[in-house]
Design a protein around this motif. Structure first.
Motif, PDB file in Angstrom:
ATOM      1  N   HIS A  88      -8.619  -1.409  -3.960  1.00 50.25           N
ATOM      2  CA  HIS A  88      -9.679  -1.242  -2.980  1.00 50.25           C
ATOM      3  C   HIS A  88      -9.460  -2.165  -1.784  1.00 50.25           C
ATOM      4  N   ARG A  89      -9.746  -1.649  -0.598  1.00 53.23           N
ATOM      5  CA  ARG A  89      -9.681  -2.444   0.616  1.00 53.23           C
ATOM      6  C   ARG A  89     -11.089  -2.521   1.170  1.00 53.23           C
TER       7      ARG A  89
ATOM      8  N   TRP B 256     -14.010  -3.626   3.905  1.00 53.88           N
ATOM      9  CA  TRP B 256     -14.355  -3.900   5.299  1.00 53.88           C
ATOM     10  C   TRP B 256     -15.814  -4.343   5.324  1.00 53.88           C
TER      11      TRP B 256
ATOM     12  N   PHE C  93     -16.065   4.382   9.344  1.00 54.95           N
ATOM     13  CA  PHE C  93     -15.677   4.388   7.934  1.00 54.95           C
ATOM     14  C   PHE C  93     -15.386   5.806   7.442  1.00 54.95           C
TER      15      PHE C  93
ATOM     16  N   ARG D 110     -11.633   6.672   6.091  1.00 55.56           N
ATOM     17  CA  ARG D 110     -11.360   6.890   4.664  1.00 55.56           C
ATOM     18  C   ARG D 110     -10.636   8.211   4.417  1.00 55.56           C
TER      19      ARG D 110
ATOM     20  N   PHE E  93      -7.516   6.442   4.378  1.00 60.24           N
ATOM     21  CA  PHE E  93      -7.533   5.334   3.424  1.00 60.24           C
ATOM     22  C   PHE E  93      -8.692   5.533   2.439  1.00 60.24           C
ATOM     23  N   PRO E  94      -8.537   6.405   1.449  1.00 61.00           N
ATOM     24  CA  PRO E  94      -9.637   6.714   0.526  1.00 61.00           C
ATOM     25  C   PRO E  94     -10.073   5.535  -0.321  1.00 61.00           C
ATOM     26  N   GLU E  95      -9.252   4.486  -0.379  1.00 57.46           N
ATOM     27  CA  GLU E  95      -9.611   3.309  -1.177  1.00 57.46           C
ATOM     28  C   GLU E  95     -10.525   2.355  -0.409  1.00 57.46           C
ATOM     29  N   LEU E  96     -10.834   2.659   0.857  1.00 62.66           N
ATOM     30  CA  LEU E  96     -11.623   1.764   1.704  1.00 62.66           C
ATOM     31  C   LEU E  96     -13.077   1.704   1.253  1.00 62.66           C
ATOM     32  N   LYS E  97     -13.627   0.479   1.238  1.00 64.26           N
ATOM     33  CA  LYS E  97     -15.049   0.248   0.960  1.00 64.26           C
ATOM     34  C   LYS E  97     -15.685  -0.403   2.185  1.00 64.26           C
TER      35      LYS E  97
ATOM     36  N   PRO F 198     -20.103  10.044   1.347  1.00 60.21           N
ATOM     37  CA  PRO F 198     -19.874   8.739   0.727  1.00 60.21           C
ATOM     38  C   PRO F 198     -21.137   8.291  -0.008  1.00 60.21           C
TER      39      PRO F 198
ATOM     40  N   ASP G 189     -19.358   3.734  -2.164  1.00 60.08           N
ATOM     41  CA  ASP G 189     -18.441   3.695  -1.026  1.00 60.08           C
ATOM     42  C   ASP G 189     -18.958   2.777   0.073  1.00 60.08           C
TER      43      ASP G 189
END
Length: 455
Positions: free
Chosen positions: A247-248, A250, A267, A271, A274-278, A307, A325
């Motif tokens: 997970h990344r 922000w 966001f 995503r 970058f689907p791993e973005l939180k 999300p 998310d």
């Protein structure tokens, strides 16, 4: 004194005119509902002596307007207690959010109360109840009756972490015949910089009472991203699980109107790549929490794959990272720890008219920090960060998405800026010790005498 009652009459007229607006805001937002007894009538409850203290033990009254100032006062109290364990402390705040945080940070203080309005009777009653040996104002909040009565009772008033923004300085200069008397009554000013020190002098504080102590904000930070408070948040959000590296995060903190929407829209688009973005969003003001929650949910519902939006206040037990998310932090006093979860951080209050918020907390963690174009409230700090290539300015909310995508695609320059930020913050520290030593000298020379009595 006649001047006190003239001011009382002016304050009463202003309060009467503002009463409908205050009532409306209280009903609509929940603000302005608490502390009116302390504010209007003054503090009446006598201090309870604890830990063997007595009324002959020196008492310091510390005041912070709201959350930011209250946070700065806590390490100051800890440092004073290390050097002088016998001291007693009373702490006041102006805002309800400031008081909420004070109750968390100063459970060991002998008195917590709302700062009195500048009516002579409320100030006089508070001073009579506390009988402080020293009054310490965090950054600045000057009122004429308050300073008059403190001087009449021979109570020194000190300002720590003193700052006068260009706008405030201009206003004080514009009304100099009315304001110079207040500045002249200050016993000591520990200014953040040479610029601020000179402004205090030009506003009326004798130069011999002003020193450059530096900014306490540089000392009131943590460098440790493994601190227990941060680890607890990792556990709570599921980011401490075995797959947390996937997970990344922000974090967009201290946000104002429109900034939450801008962050959410960025966001949603980021995503896709970058689907791993939180995304963790932390609004500045409590009264906006519900409004922001509704706005984020509405934006999420407009997406083809919505999300999942979660509110911090609903988390009573750990949540799996895959269950959210966007996290809306709708609590007070946790911002400094949420920064510690971030890879990329954006400091809000800087894309509108607010003038920016404190960017030193994420900088101290070594984060990849960005902020908007309007940072006048932190001009000196921003200049230091930009000169050291330790942060980046984002020109507008429209430029936020390309900036974010660049940080995610090419993280190495952001990591280098983060290391530069940590070095800068570490180099600037020392204001806490300088401020503490100045206050201890004031306490040592301040003596309660029979001449100190209610004016």
């Amino acid at each position: 004194m006649l001047a006190h009652w003239l001011r009382n009459a002016i304050y009463a007229a202003i309060l009467g005119i503002a009463a409908p607006w205050i009532a409306f805001r209280a009903l609509r937002t929940g603000r302005y509902r608490h502390g009116w007894r302390d504010k209007f009538l003054g503090l009446a409850q006598k201090l309870e002596q604890t830990n063997g203290s007595s009324t002959t033990t020196p008492l310091i009254w510390l005041h912070g307007v709201s959350v930011g100032e209250i946070q700065l006062l806590r390490p100051l109290v800890e440092e004073l207690r290390r050097d002088a364990p016998h001291l007693r402390f009373a702490v006041s705040a102006t805002t309800e959010t400031g008081m909420e945080l004070a109750r968390k940070l100063f459970v060991d203080s002998e008195q917590l109360f709302y700062f009195p309005l500048d009516f002579s009777w409320s100030v006089r009653r508070t001073l009579h109840t506390l009988q402080p040996d020293l009054i310490v104002l965090g950054e600045l909040e000057l009122w004429p009756n308050f300073l008059d009565l403190a001087q009449l009772q021979q109570i020194p008033v000190a300002v720590v972490n003193g700052r006068l923004s260009e706008r405030s300085f201009g206003n004080y200069q514009r009304f100099a015949p009315l304001t110079r008397g207040m500045f002249s009554k200050l016993t000591h000013v520990g200014a953040q910089s040479q610029t601020y020190a000179q402004r205090f002098v030009e506003c009326g504080t004798p130069a011999s009472r002003v020193e450059i102590s530096g900014s306490l904000k540089f000392d009131n930070v943590s460098f440790d991203r493994t601190a227990p408070q941060i680890e607890a948040l990792r556990q709570l959000t599921g980011l401490a699980s075995d797959d947390h590296a996937l997970h990344r995060v922000w974090v967009v903190g201290s946000t104002q109107t429109d900034e939450e929407r801008g962050a959410c829209e960025c966001f949603v688009q980021a995503r896709a790549e970058f689907p791993e973005l939180k995304l963790i969003v932390i609004p500045r003001h409590r009264e906006r929490f519900d409004l922001v929650a509704d706005e984020l949910q509405q934006l999420a519902n407009m997406c083809a794959v919505p999300p999942r939006v979660v509110r911090r206040s609903t988390l009573t037990e750990p949540l799996a990272a895959k269950a959210w998310d966007i996290l809306l932090v709708d609590t007070i006093g946790e911002l400094r720890w949420w920064w510690g979860l971030a890879e990329v951080a954006v400091v809000g209050g800087s894309f509108g008219k607010r003038g920016g918020q404190n960017m030193l907390e994420p900088a101290a963690y070594g984060l990849n920090v960005g902020f908007g174009p309007n940072t006048r409230n932190f001009r000196d700090i921003v200049e230091l960060l930009l000169a050291a290539r330790a942060a980046q300015r984002i020109e507008s909310l429209q430029a936020l998405l390309p900036w974010l995508l660049e940080q995610l695609r090419n993280p190495q320059p952001g990591r280098e800026r983060g290391r530069a930020a940590q070095r800068l913050v570490s180099k600037q520290q020392g204001a806490l010790n300088r401020s503490t030593q100045s206050l201890l000298r004031l306490v040592a020379t301040a003596q309660r005498s029979s001449r100190r009595r209610v004016a």
